[in-house]
Design a protein around this motif. Structure first.
Motif, PDB file in Angstrom:
ATOM      1  N   PHE A 443      56.418  76.285  44.726  1.00  6.13           N
ATOM      2  CA  PHE A 443      55.549  77.337  44.197  1.00  6.13           C
ATOM      3  C   PHE A 443      56.171  78.702  44.452  1.00  6.13           C
ATOM      4  N   VAL A 444      56.241  79.522  43.392  1.00  9.49           N
ATOM      5  CA  VAL A 444      56.788  80.875  43.485  1.00  9.49           C
ATOM      6  C   VAL A 444      55.629  81.849  43.256  1.00  9.49           C
ATOM      7  N   LYS A 445      55.070  82.350  44.344  1.00  6.33           N
ATOM      8  CA  LYS A 445      53.884  83.187  44.247  1.00  6.33           C
ATOM      9  C   LYS A 445      54.117  84.414  43.379  1.00  6.33           C
ATOM     10  N   GLN A 446      55.306  85.012  43.480  1.00  3.76           N
ATOM     11  CA  GLN A 446      55.586  86.251  42.749  1.00  3.76           C
ATOM     12  C   GLN A 446      55.561  86.045  41.235  1.00  3.76           C
ATOM     13  N   ASN A 447      55.724  84.796  40.761  1.00  8.23           N
ATOM     14  CA  ASN A 447      55.723  84.518  39.332  1.00  8.23           C
ATOM     15  C   ASN A 447      54.360  84.095  38.801  1.00  8.23           C
ATOM     16  N   CYS A 448      53.430  83.759  39.676  1.00  7.70           N
ATOM     17  CA  CYS A 448      52.138  83.198  39.273  1.00  7.70           C
ATOM     18  C   CYS A 448      51.260  84.273  38.625  1.00  7.70           C
ATOM     19  N   VAL A 449      50.589  83.906  37.535  1.00  7.64           N
ATOM     20  CA  VAL A 449      49.745  84.872  36.820  1.00  7.64           C
ATOM     21  C   VAL A 449      48.544  85.294  37.668  1.00  7.64           C
ATOM     22  N   VAL A 450      48.156  84.456  38.616  1.00  7.81           N
ATOM     23  CA  VAL A 450      47.075  84.848  39.521  1.00  7.81           C
ATOM     24  C   VAL A 450      47.506  86.063  40.340  1.00  7.81           C
ATOM     25  N   TYR A 451      48.804  86.086  40.706  1.00  7.04           N
ATOM     26  CA  TYR A 451      49.350  87.206  41.495  1.00  7.04           C
ATOM     27  C   TYR A 451      49.712  88.384  40.602  1.00  7.04           C
ATOM     28  N   THR A 452      50.401  88.127  39.472  1.00  4.84           N
ATOM     29  CA  THR A 452      50.898  89.223  38.638  1.00  4.84           C
ATOM     30  C   THR A 452      49.797  89.879  37.801  1.00  4.84           C
ATOM     31  N   ASP A 453      48.876  89.042  37.276  1.00  2.00           N
ATOM     32  CA  ASP A 453      47.844  89.563  36.378  1.00  2.00           C
ATOM     33  C   ASP A 453      46.452  89.555  36.984  1.00  2.00           C
ATOM     34  N   GLU A 454      46.358  88.994  38.190  1.00  2.76           N
ATOM     35  CA  GLU A 454      45.070  88.865  38.867  1.00  2.76           C
ATOM     36  C   GLU A 454      44.029  88.243  37.946  1.00  2.76           C
ATOM     37  N   THR A 455      44.400  87.069  37.417  1.00  2.00           N
ATOM     38  CA  THR A 455      43.533  86.343  36.509  1.00  2.00           C
ATOM     39  C   THR A 455      43.417  84.894  36.962  1.00  2.00           C
ATOM     40  N   MET A 471      44.176  74.352  44.738  1.00  2.00           N
ATOM     41  CA  MET A 471      43.883  75.782  44.643  1.00  2.00           C
ATOM     42  C   MET A 471      43.157  76.217  45.919  1.00  2.00           C
ATOM     43  N   VAL A 472      43.694  77.259  46.551  1.00  2.00           N
ATOM     44  CA  VAL A 472      43.116  77.775  47.796  1.00  2.00           C
ATOM     45  C   VAL A 472      42.678  79.216  47.566  1.00  2.00           C
ATOM     46  N   PRO A 473      41.731  79.708  48.369  1.00  2.00           N
ATOM     47  CA  PRO A 473      41.250  81.087  48.200  1.00  2.00           C
ATOM     48  C   PRO A 473      42.387  82.101  48.301  1.00  2.00           C
ATOM     49  N   LYS A 475      42.069  86.126  46.724  1.00  2.00           N
ATOM     50  CA  LYS A 475      41.360  87.377  46.970  1.00  2.00           C
ATOM     51  C   LYS A 475      40.410  87.651  45.803  1.00  2.00           C
ATOM     52  N   ASP A 476      39.383  88.403  46.078  1.00  2.00           N
ATOM     53  CA  ASP A 476      38.395  88.787  45.064  1.00  2.00           C
ATOM     54  C   ASP A 476      37.874  87.571  44.303  1.00  2.00           C
ATOM     55  N   GLY A 477      37.673  86.467  44.987  1.00  2.00           N
ATOM     56  CA  GLY A 477      37.138  85.267  44.353  1.00  2.00           C
ATOM     57  C   GLY A 477      38.171  84.445  43.612  1.00  2.00           C
ATOM     58  N   LEU A 478      39.414  84.911  43.543  1.00  2.00           N
ATOM     59  CA  LEU A 478      40.474  84.168  42.867  1.00  2.00           C
ATOM     60  C   LEU A 478      41.050  83.085  43.782  1.00  2.00           C
ATOM     61  N   ARG A 479      41.600  82.070  43.152  1.00  2.51           N
ATOM     62  CA  ARG A 479      42.246  80.993  43.904  1.00  2.51           C
ATOM     63  C   ARG A 479      43.677  80.856  43.410  1.00  2.51           C
ATOM     64  N   ILE A 480      44.571  80.486  44.324  1.00  2.00           N
ATOM     65  CA  ILE A 480      45.996  80.432  44.011  1.00  2.00           C
ATOM     66  C   ILE A 480      46.546  79.063  44.448  1.00  2.00           C
ATOM     67  N   PRO A 481      47.589  78.545  43.761  1.00  2.65           N
ATOM     68  CA  PRO A 481      48.092  77.205  44.102  1.00  2.65           C
ATOM     69  C   PRO A 481      48.735  77.129  45.481  1.00  2.65           C
ATOM     70  N   GLU A 482      48.630  75.928  46.063  1.00  2.81           N
ATOM     71  CA  GLU A 482      49.305  75.591  47.300  1.00  2.81           C
ATOM     72  C   GLU A 482      49.848  74.171  47.145  1.00  2.81           C
ATOM     73  N   VAL A 483      51.088  73.940  47.600  1.00  2.00           N
ATOM     74  CA  VAL A 483      51.754  72.653  47.383  1.00  2.00           C
ATOM     75  C   VAL A 483      51.889  71.884  48.690  1.00  2.00           C
ATOM     76  N   ASN A 484      51.495  70.629  48.645  1.00  2.00           N
ATOM     77  CA  ASN A 484      51.735  69.694  49.747  1.00  2.00           C
ATOM     78  C   ASN A 484      52.892  68.793  49.312  1.00  2.00           C
ATOM     79  N   GLN A 485      54.106  69.119  49.718  1.00  2.00           N
ATOM     80  CA  GLN A 485      55.285  68.400  49.237  1.00  2.00           C
ATOM     81  C   GLN A 485      55.361  66.963  49.743  1.00  2.00           C
TER      82      GLN A 485
END
Length: 537
Positions: A443-455, A471-473, A475-485
């Motif tokens: 997972f590349v957080k800097q490329n994720c639309v949740v991070y870049t566009d806050e959507t 998907m983990v919490p 900010k502002d009610g948004l959730r972002i991916p997390e990987v269990n390899q």
């Protein structure tokens, strides 16, 4: 009808059946062919059988090449006329050429090319010994035919199905035939397959089995074995009138009527000459003691070793660079000045290894054994398997890899291992395939639309079959991916739907150099249902 006429017609019927069955394997649009029939139909294909034996060391599952050798020692190169799909294709092309030709005598005796023949055989032998599978890829006749069926004939079949057959039948309310999506491969494999078969077709049109008796290493090897065959085509000089009819129909151009001789190393045992001879001066009978000079392998020019490792590396780099330039639109070249402001700082996906098909084991083993016949590509129901260009380097050119830009690997599918004729992709039980880790999601957080566009997104998590992506919490009610390899199997179900364009995916699969077993995912306890309880309504 004499015995030779019956043999010739039987040979034509058997060859037609083999060609049709092999063709159907590659263009089976509706997956009607059971997986176990793939091995049965392809069991006698020579090079795949040899490589499969080297992979599993079992004559029961990979002993077809031994049967072919025994058959050759008994009757000559019957394999080339009845079993080899490329050889049969050449016969079809040459038959058309003879129909259209106004020549009364289409063929005549030509001298052999032993230097070329044994050079190509030596190259392939050394390639198999030292694991240079990419060389075998371009000289194995079965693999050449397979790529022709996959990249040229299958698209035509899909077009015919979607444009003609399916619409017509559906008008009569017959829905067993339906529209099929075709995952088109890179343009370069299509062009190379087209160029190869055009060249071979030209040889067949003009000179019959010239390719088989000059370039094909299988034909050369079986030609050596046929020198010792029990049954050979031979002249009866006392009855021969030298009418030349036998030489005129010999597609191997190996009958010398001046010297009453047949070059059995080039003869493909098609029975044409035996059937056409009016005086029955030619016959198939036990061989007499031969007075011909045996093959002097010292006179054969073998491929020279490279002068230095540096020169070899430079050539490889040049070839890889050239291939990369030819890949066209499938090599993504995103220009950052055309990207939205929020995406200008995206990080390039860093894939250390390509993703090999489930059951490939490790990349080196896979590259050594795979001949790039593309049967797995043709059989893959999702189209995720595609021929590689620079993914494995020059060693694995045209061998299949998991292309997650096309689709992802179906969690409940293990067909590629079931159909592979060489053992490069070993068959895996579905339960084992579902925990075989081809790679690991990154997972590349800097490329994720949740991070870049806050959507809101979550496409990767929704498609993950093992729930390795959650998907983990954020900010502002948004959730972002997390990987269990540890439970990720690298199927690409997260990479494919990611809305960020290639090669800047927010989540991508980095292949394993050697496939491993992932931990089994915990889906929680299933709810138990009391069937004895009365319905609540």
């Amino acid at each position: 009808m004499n015995i030779y006429s019956l043999l010739r017609k039987s040979r034509i019927i058997l060859a037609s059946v083999v060609l049709i069955l092999t063709f159907i394997l590659f263009i089976d649009l509706y997956e009607w062919i059971p997986n176990h029939l793939f091995d049965t139909i392809l069991f006698l294909q020579f090079v795949p059988s040899v490589l499969h034996f080297l992979a599993v060391f079992s004559l029961a599952t990979a002993g077809g090449f031994l049967i072919v050798l025994i058959l050759t020692v008994l009757t000559g190169r019957l394999y080339c006329s009845v079993i080899c799909p490329l050889g049969i294709l050449q016969d079809v092309i040459n038959k058309i050429a003879r129909w259209k030709s106004k020549k009364k005598r289409f063929f005549k005796y030509k001298k052999p090319h032993p230097v070329l023949r044994y050079t190509f055989l030596g190259i392939v032998t050394l390639a198999i010994i030292f694991g240079a599978g990419w060389i075998v890829t371009w000289l194995d006749p079965y693999s050449i035919a397979g790529r022709t069926f996959t990249y040229l004939f299958k698209p035509l079949t899909v077009w015919l199905n979607n444009g003609v057959i399916a619409p017509v039948l559906q008008n009569f309310e017959i829905y067993s035939v339906y529209h099929v999506n075709l995952m088109m491969p890179y343009l370069l494999p299509v062009l190379l397959s087209f160029g190869t078969i055009v060249a071979i077709s030209y040889f067949a049109w003009k000179r019959g089995r010239l390719f088989c008796n000059t370039i094909c290493p299988v034909g050369t090897l079986l030609g050596v074995a046929s020198r010792f065959s029990f049954l050979k085509v031979q002249f009866d000089e006392s009855t021969c009138t030298r009418c030349g009819k036998c030489a005129a129909v010999c597609k191997s151009e190996c009958i010398d009527i001046r010297n009453y001789s047949v070059d059995n190393s080039r003869c493909v045992t098609c029975f044409n000459c035996l059937d056409v001879c009016p005086e029955t001066a030619l016959s198939l009978r036990p061989a007499k003691s031969s007075t011909k000079k045996p093959v002097d392998f010292k006179e054969v020019t073998m491929p020279k070793k490279e002068k230095s490792n540096t020169t070899d590396e430079n050539r490889r780099k040049l070839l890889v660079t050239g291939l990369a330039l030819l890949t066209g639109s499938r090599i993504y070249a995103l220009k950052k000045n055309k990207m939205p402001e929020s995406q200008k700082d995206l990080l390039l996906n860093n894939k250390e290894y390509p993703v090999t098909p489930p059951g490939a084991g490790n990349i080196k083993r896979f590259n050594d054994i795979c001949t790039g016949c593309s049967l797995c590509v043709a059989a893959c129901p999702t189209g995720v398997l595609q021929p590689s260009l620079t993914h494995y380097g020059l060693e694995g050119f045209m061998q299949p890899h998991m292309d997650y830009a096309t689709y992802f690997c179906n969690f409940d599918c293990n067909k590629c291992g079931e159909v592979c004729p060489t053992g490069a992709i070993l068959p895996l039980p579905l339960e084992e395939k579902q925990i075989t880790q081809m790679g690991k999601a990154v997972f590349v957080k800097q490329n994720c639309v949740v991070y870049t566009d806050e959507t809101v997104c979550g496409a990767c998590s929704e498609h993950c079959p093992t729930k390795a992506v959650t998907m983990v919490p954020y900010k502002d009610g948004l959730r972002i991916p997390e990987v269990n390899q540890s439970i990720c199997i690298g199927c690409g179900a997260c990479e494919y739907p990611c809305p960020v364009p290639q090669p800047y995916k927010a989540i991508y699969v980095n292949g394993n150099a050697e496939q491993q077993l992932a931990d089994k995912p915990d889906f929680g306890k299933k709810q138990e249902i009391d069937h004895e309880e009365d319905f609540p309504f």
